[in-house]
Scaffold this motif. Structure first.
Motif, PDB file in Angstrom:
ATOM      1  N   ASP A  58       0.835  -1.216   0.000  1.00 49.41           N
ATOM      2  CA  ASP A  58       0.000   0.000   0.000  1.00 49.41           C
ATOM      3  C   ASP A  58       0.862   1.255   0.000  1.00 49.41           C
ATOM      4  O   ASP A  58       0.544   2.244  -0.681  1.00 49.41           O
ATOM      5  CB  ASP A  58      -0.918   0.010   1.226  1.00 49.41           C
ATOM      6  N   ALA A 101       2.345   1.648  -3.430  1.00 45.97           N
ATOM      7  CA  ALA A 101       1.305   2.102  -4.356  1.00 45.97           C
ATOM      8  C   ALA A 101       1.026   3.587  -4.176  1.00 45.97           C
ATOM      9  O   ALA A 101       0.895   4.342  -5.156  1.00 45.97           O
ATOM     10  CB  ALA A 101       0.026   1.289  -4.130  1.00 45.97           C
ATOM     11  N   GLU A 102       0.939   4.025  -2.941  1.00 47.16           N
ATOM     12  CA  GLU A 102       0.681   5.436  -2.659  1.00 47.16           C
ATOM     13  C   GLU A 102       1.826   6.311  -3.177  1.00 47.16           C
ATOM     14  O   GLU A 102       1.592   7.386  -3.743  1.00 47.16           O
ATOM     15  CB  GLU A 102       0.507   5.643  -1.161  1.00 47.16           C
ATOM     16  N   ASP A 105       1.590   6.597  -6.995  1.00 45.86           N
ATOM     17  CA  ASP A 105       0.454   7.430  -7.376  1.00 45.86           C
ATOM     18  C   ASP A 105       0.786   8.910  -7.232  1.00 45.86           C
ATOM     19  O   ASP A 105       0.535   9.719  -8.136  1.00 45.86           O
ATOM     20  CB  ASP A 105      -0.753   7.078  -6.509  1.00 45.86           C
ATOM     21  N   GLN A 106       1.387   9.274  -6.131  1.00 46.03           N
ATOM     22  CA  GLN A 106       1.672  10.683  -5.861  1.00 46.03           C
ATOM     23  C   GLN A 106       2.863  11.200  -6.676  1.00 46.03           C
ATOM     24  O   GLN A 106       2.802  12.283  -7.249  1.00 46.03           O
ATOM     25  CB  GLN A 106       1.961  10.870  -4.360  1.00 46.03           C
ATOM     26  N   SER A 145       2.341  11.046 -10.857  1.00 46.13           N
ATOM     27  CA  SER A 145       1.374  12.000 -11.406  1.00 46.13           C
ATOM     28  C   SER A 145       1.950  13.410 -11.402  1.00 46.13           C
ATOM     29  O   SER A 145       1.627  14.229 -12.281  1.00 46.13           O
ATOM     30  CB  SER A 145       0.066  11.956 -10.610  1.00 46.13           C
ATOM     31  N   ARG A 202      -2.415   8.423 -13.232  1.00 48.64           N
ATOM     32  CA  ARG A 202      -2.982   7.995 -11.949  1.00 48.64           C
ATOM     33  C   ARG A 202      -3.935   6.816 -12.147  1.00 48.64           C
ATOM     34  O   ARG A 202      -3.940   5.869 -11.349  1.00 48.64           O
ATOM     35  CB  ARG A 202      -3.704   9.156 -11.265  1.00 48.64           C
ATOM     36  N   ALA A 203      -4.728   6.852 -13.218  1.00 44.05           N
ATOM     37  CA  ALA A 203      -5.656   5.750 -13.490  1.00 44.05           C
ATOM     38  C   ALA A 203      -4.878   4.475 -13.822  1.00 44.05           C
ATOM     39  O   ALA A 203      -5.237   3.376 -13.375  1.00 44.05           O
ATOM     40  CB  ALA A 203      -6.579   6.129 -14.647  1.00 44.05           C
ATOM     41  N   SER A 239      -3.303   3.229 -10.568  1.00 46.84           N
ATOM     42  CA  SER A 239      -4.367   2.776  -9.669  1.00 46.84           C
ATOM     43  C   SER A 239      -4.845   1.382 -10.071  1.00 46.84           C
ATOM     44  O   SER A 239      -5.032   0.510  -9.212  1.00 46.84           O
ATOM     45  CB  SER A 239      -5.529   3.759  -9.704  1.00 46.84           C
ATOM     46  N   ARG A 240      -5.034   1.168 -11.372  1.00 47.88           N
ATOM     47  CA  ARG A 240      -5.480  -0.143 -11.830  1.00 47.88           C
ATOM     48  C   ARG A 240      -4.424  -1.211 -11.513  1.00 47.88           C
ATOM     49  O   ARG A 240      -4.746  -2.307 -11.056  1.00 47.88           O
ATOM     50  CB  ARG A 240      -5.774  -0.093 -13.322  1.00 47.88           C
ATOM     51  N   ASN A 273      -2.195  -1.066  -9.119  1.00 48.32           N
ATOM     52  CA  ASN A 273      -2.151  -1.261  -7.677  1.00 48.32           C
ATOM     53  C   ASN A 273      -3.279  -2.155  -7.177  1.00 48.32           C
ATOM     54  O   ASN A 273      -3.089  -2.975  -6.279  1.00 48.32           O
ATOM     55  CB  ASN A 273      -2.226   0.103  -6.971  1.00 48.32           C
ATOM     56  N   GLU A 274      -4.457  -2.020  -7.774  1.00 51.34           N
ATOM     57  CA  GLU A 274      -5.591  -2.865  -7.381  1.00 51.34           C
ATOM     58  C   GLU A 274      -5.319  -4.325  -7.705  1.00 51.34           C
ATOM     59  O   GLU A 274      -5.690  -5.234  -6.952  1.00 51.34           O
ATOM     60  CB  GLU A 274      -6.856  -2.394  -8.096  1.00 51.34           C
TER      61      GLU A 274
END
Length: 234
Positions: free
Chosen positions: A101, A104-105, A108-109, A112, A223-224, A227-228, A230-231
């Protein structure tokens, strides 16, 4: 023996090794990328083949480069390892003390924001390199699921190329260390065959947004995309 000649040779192979190491550090040579051949380096740098080989030996000892044999062989840049790092921030990444997590965070940050800077600083040479990296991803996609490992390395090279374009080597180094964490990609390896096309489409959309000087769109797609991923790897 001519001591000046010996000193010159030592200087040359160390200089060659340093130059290649600098290119790896700054991100112009990326993990999985093949270094120029011995013959090309000899011609380009006007040095002996023995100097090039000795430079490669130094880089292998530093765990920066690996030598592969066979028809598809050569000297290749290795992903980051604990031998290449020093300092608490790098140790934190290399010894997997972060949760998935948290990784992933971070991606993402940081990515982007990095892509917005990259759009502002993009030039024609950067764009050519970015499209070259993207075309490499396409080539492995076309080869199919048997080339998943190569596809993933080519995908990483696109992300690292964007970080390099942003112009701050700290971005490149932090992202390189993050993308070197094998367990972060472990789940993706099982799912990759059915996701490779979508992954390539995302990368293509990011590059097109950058080419069209659309930083907000590039950041949104990035980001999308992350995010995908990371999920899937959660």
């Amino acid at each position: 023996m001519d001591t000046k000649a010996v000193s010159y040779r030592v200087f040359k192979f160390q200089e060659i090794a340093d130059r290649i190491e600098n290119r790896i550090t700054e991100g112009s040579l990326l993990p999985g990328e093949r270094l120029p051949s011995e013959r090309k380096l000899v011609a380009e740098l006007q040095v002996s083949r023995s100097s090039v080989r000795e430079a490669f030996r130094i880089l292998v000892q530093k765990d920066l480069v690996e030598i592969r044999r066979g028809a598809r062989g050569g000297a290749f840049v290795k992903p980051p390892s604990c031998k290449q790092t020093s300092g608490p921030a790098e140790d934190l990444l290399q010894f997997d003390r972060l949760s998935l997590d948290q990784i992933a965070e971070f991606r993402d940050q940081i990515e982007s924001g990095v892509v917005v800077l990259a759009v502002a600083r993009l030039n024609s040479d950067d764009l050519r390199m970015l499209n070259y990296r993207l075309e490499t991803v396409r080539s492995y996609l076309a080869k199919g699921s048997g080339w998943v490992d190569e596809f993933i390395e080519a995908d990483k090279a696109v992300h690292l190329c964007i970080a390099k374009i942003a112009g701050n080597p700290l971005f490149s180094q932090a992202l390189k260390a993050t993308l070197g964490l094998k367990r972060y990609f472990f789940r993706f390896l099982d799912l990759a065959p059915c996701l490779m096309e979508k992954d390539f489409q995302d990368l293509s959309a990011i590059v097109r947004a950058m080419e069209n000087h659309q930083p907000e769109a590039a950041a949104r797609i990035t980001r999308a995309h992350i995010s995908r991923f990371n999920e899937l790897t959660a």
